[in-house]
Write a protein that holds these residues in place. Structure first.
Motif, short mmCIF file in Angstrom:
data_model
loop_
_atom_site.label_atom_id
_atom_site.label_comp_id
_atom_site.label_asym_id
_atom_site.label_seq_id
_atom_site.Cartn_x
_atom_site.Cartn_y
_atom_site.Cartn_z
N THR A 62 -22.36 -40.75 36.06
CA THR A 62 -20.96 -40.48 35.72
C THR A 62 -20.11 -41.75 35.72
O THR A 62 -19.10 -41.82 35.01
N THR A 63 -20.51 -42.76 36.48
CA THR A 63 -19.77 -44.02 36.49
C THR A 63 -19.72 -44.65 35.12
O THR A 63 -18.73 -45.28 34.73
N SER A 105 -23.91 -39.59 40.51
CA SER A 105 -22.77 -40.50 40.42
C SER A 105 -23.12 -41.77 39.65
O SER A 105 -22.26 -42.38 39.03
N GLU A 106 -24.39 -42.19 39.71
CA GLU A 106 -24.81 -43.39 38.98
C GLU A 106 -24.63 -43.21 37.47
O GLU A 106 -24.40 -44.18 36.75
N ASP A 147 -15.85 -34.93 40.26
CA ASP A 147 -17.24 -35.09 40.67
C ASP A 147 -18.17 -34.87 39.48
O ASP A 147 -17.75 -34.57 38.36
N GLY A 148 -19.47 -35.01 39.74
CA GLY A 148 -20.46 -34.86 38.68
C GLY A 148 -20.52 -33.46 38.11
O GLY A 148 -20.90 -33.27 36.95
N GLN A 178 -14.20 -39.22 35.02
CA GLN A 178 -15.22 -39.69 35.96
C GLN A 178 -14.59 -40.37 37.17
O GLN A 178 -15.21 -40.44 38.23
#
Length: 420
Positions: A385-386, A382-383, A329-330, A325
């Motif tokens: 995968t973080t 992204s919220e 990327d996602g 991650q």
């Protein structure tokens, strides 16, 4: 007169099933993981899954998790629950940065160990001597570690870095590669050969750009196993986590064993903090640097069933998820859903062959749900995968919960002479 001549038994003796040795089991799981990543990368066309940079990042991020997990292993094998690993890691990051920017990377290692061990000593005083609930003490250590590190950083780093939230740059270790094998694997990865280049990328990431601290950390796994499972000292320490009353009756100084184990536990966690400070691209202390890795290291230890080999596998899994991650990327992260769906379907097939119909059916449906998710969206936000490492931690622990066995006296308050 009683006839003592016994007739020979005609009852057939069931054959003894030979268990696969732990080391062979570990090799099989490693090979299976490489196959899964390779198949996923080839079928999805996402080369980043097996790219050198991803594997290197995963290895780098697995090191502090492995060290924190080893800390938890030592403490809990002696019967002391240590959820204060996060706070000890925080203390280790500050101590490592403070010593490292003045005297170099090896001083940073020593500083991290010392400050982490001080946190472990405080936890031992609270839990072993005063009988404080282990969870309460661990939470207090976490809060105290964050507060002390912030205070000391403001006090000592502001004048030299002009920022109370970070330290000056700390010199790091040189990295090493297994030459000429690493260069050959790198060239093979660039040729984009089917399957072969993916395997080469994984091996190249593991054999290149490795720091001395990474080598030491991996070496600590077999060392911990040999000390805890193949020596009298280890037997005495583990007996304190299984039955401290019986251990005391046999002459074991239970308090001393618990103190030693928890201090060593803190030293391992502090060394994990030093690994974060000395990591390439970091090279210094930063507030909130641990980001919950102490908890994830503890989860890796639980996933490994309180064994060093299993802990190594858990740290590798969570470290890889963290590295993935961080660098990709996602869409690449979403590609893993495909691989996990394949893995679940293999598990389902095994369960169905064993005629465990309900478990097999649930696995089929779970794999199908993941596969449909992979087909229905293009990329994960992204919220989400973080927090991939944290999500993986929860899912893996939920799936492995039924096979876990913690030490029998883990977390229990012990008082000298209570069995008399």
């Amino acid at each position: 007169m009683i006839d003592t001549t016994a007739a020979p038994s005609t009852t057939p003796v069931a054959p003894v099933k030979r268990r696969i040795p732990a080391w062979a089991n570990g090799i099989l799981w490693t090979l299976a993981s490489i196959v899964l990543l390779t198949v996923t990368a080839d079928l999805t066309g996402l080369a980043n899954i097996t790219a050198t940079a991803t594997i290197q990042a995963g290895l780098q991020l697995a090191v502090p998790l492995l060290l924190a997990g080893l800390g938890g292993l030592w403490a809990e094998r002696a019967g002391v629950v240590n959820i204060g690993l996060e706070g000890m890691m925080i203390l280790g990051t500050w101590g490592s940065a403070w010593a490292g920017y003045q005297w170099g990377p090896w001083a940073a290692v020593a500083g991290g160990i010392v400050f982490g061990a001080l946190g472990g000593l405080l936890h031992a005083v609270a839990t072993v001597t005063f009988g404080v609930n282990h969870i309460v003490s661990g939470v207090a250590i976490n809060l105290l570690g964050a507060g002390v590190a912030k205070y000391l950083s403001t006090l000592l780093f502001t004048s030299v870095s002009h920022n109370p939230r970070q330290s000056p740059k700390v010199p790091g270790f040189d990295t090493y590669s297994a030459q000429p094998l690493a260069d050959w694997l790198g060239d093979l990865e660039k040729q984009q050969r089917y399957v072969v280049s993916d395997i080469a990328g994984i091996l190249h990431g593991l054999l290149s750009g490795v720091s001395p601290l990474t080598m030491i950390t991996i070496l600590l796994v077999p060392v911990s196993y040999l000390l805890l499972w193949r020596t009298r000292f280890g037997l005495r320490l583990r007996s304190c986590g299984e039955n401290p009353v019986a251990a005391e009756s046999l002459g074991v100084n239970v308090y001393r064993q618990k103190y030693l184990a928890v201090i060593v536990s803190g030293g391992f966690a502090g060394l994990g903090g030093a690994a974060l400070v000395l990591a390439p691209g970091q090279n210094g202390y930063l507030e909130n640097q641990t980001n919950g890795r102490g908890y994830i290291g503890l989860a890796a230890m639980i996933f490994g069933n309180w064994r060093p080999g299993g802990l190594l596998g858990g740290a590798a899994l969570f470290g890889y998820a963290d590295g993935l991650q961080t660098l990709t990327d996602g869409k690449t992260v979403l590609g893993l859903f495909y691989g996990v769906a394949l893995l679940i379907w293999v598990i389902a097939l095994v369960q169905l062959i064993r005629r465990k119909w309900i478990v097999g059916l649930i696995a089929v449906l779970a794999g199908g749900a993941l596969y449909l998710l992979y087909l229905s969206i293009d990329s994960l936000p992204s919220e989400l995968t973080t927090y991939l490492p944290h999500i993986v931690t929860i899912v893996v622990l939920a799936m492995s919960a039924q096979r876990l066995r913690m030490p029998a006296a883990d977390g229990l308050i012990y008082r000298r002479g209570q069995g008399s």
